[in-house]
Design an enzyme around this catalytic site. Sequence first.
Site, PDB file in Angstrom:
ATOM      1  N   ASP A  65       0.880  -1.175  -0.047  1.00 48.06           N
ATOM      2  CA  ASP A  65       0.064   0.011  -0.010  1.00 48.06           C
ATOM      3  C   ASP A  65       0.851   1.274   0.016  1.00 48.06           C
ATOM      4  OD1 ASP A  65      -1.768  -2.073   0.736  1.00 48.06           O
ATOM      5  OD2 ASP A  65      -2.920  -0.712   2.032  1.00 48.06           O
TER       6      ASP A  65
ATOM      7  N   LYS B  49      -7.682   3.121  -2.814  1.00 47.20           N
ATOM      8  CA  LYS B  49      -7.750   2.962  -1.408  1.00 47.20           C
ATOM      9  C   LYS B  49      -8.309   4.286  -0.905  1.00 47.20           C
ATOM     10  CE  LYS B  49      -5.443   1.913   2.831  1.00 47.20           C
ATOM     11  NZ  LYS B  49      -3.837   1.335   3.391  1.00 47.20           N
TER      12      LYS B  49
ATOM     13  N   LYS C  98     -10.613  -0.447  -1.648  1.00 48.13           N
ATOM     14  CA  LYS C  98     -10.255  -0.452  -0.231  1.00 48.13           C
ATOM     15  C   LYS C  98     -10.565   0.497   0.504  1.00 48.13           C
ATOM     16  CE  LYS C  98      -6.285  -1.629   3.258  1.00 48.13           C
ATOM     17  NZ  LYS C  98      -5.004  -1.910   3.444  1.00 48.13           N
TER      18      LYS C  98
END
Length: 314
Positions: free
Chosen positions: A160, A223, A259
């Site tokens: 990430d 995300k 996400k």
Amino acid sequence: MSNHEHEHCGCGCEHHDHKPVADKYMTAINQSNVTIDDAAVAAAVQEIIDKHAAENNTPEVQQFLLNCVDLTTLATEDSERSVAQFVQKVNDFDNNYPQYKNVAAICVYSNFAAVVRGTLEVSGVDVAVCSACFPSSQAHIETKIAETALAVADGADEVDIVLNVGYFKDEAYEELCDEIAEIKQVVGERPLKVILESGYLKTAENIRNASILSMYSGCDFIKTSTGKIYPGASLEAAYVMCQCIKEYFIQHGRMVGFKASGGIRSTEDAVKYYTIVKEVLGEQWLNNRYFRIGASSLANALFQSFSGTDDKPF
């Protein structure tokens, strides 16, 4: 945008001069039909939640959501010992509650990838790291690449990173996309999740543009938030991001995951994000390959909801 253009935009290719590449990104943004009217987005979200959230708040969905959690510890005081203890809870859950699926991944700072890899005894749970100078994304690209390469070497399954918000603010889209593409090269086939910092971006237009740029740069997930500096996830941001994922899939045939992260603590909140994904993207995205929730306390809340106990396994 042709397949050739999609494959090469954002990669710093020598045969493009600056202007055509920059124009390529603006063309992709301008061709999008995703709504950027904030009031319309809010109304659409409210309608979806009013119609469908209650029906989705079932033990089956709650169990599914636990299996989509990236169980996260990103504390200043994290240590090898504390991270190992954190991972042991996931091992213990597998032993104590074999009737339930475990979390999707354990998410830690990049320097703890080896600790998680060495402690984790459960199959089907990935090692995820926050890398590339999380959460500010402020460092030399060489530093970001080195950090990510080390984490991958230490056993990270997923990475990430945070979108370079400074580049985005300055509309330096070529630099922004090149950076994501370079990190993706290091990550390889592993999922790369790009955190947009939707709490900073605020508007539907900014969130749409950041989503498009990230996907065109080759990321595997978009995300919402770090949950560290700016406000965390919002249903409105999720809605816009899912609309962008849907449009990108229709245009290019590549599924990008979603996400939600930042402040999602209750079962009710998690079910609302599930509902947005289900209604906008459909059943194809309802698995932990394409849908994740980054959280710490949420896992216990979900477990208590579907088990009917006060147990806190995580």
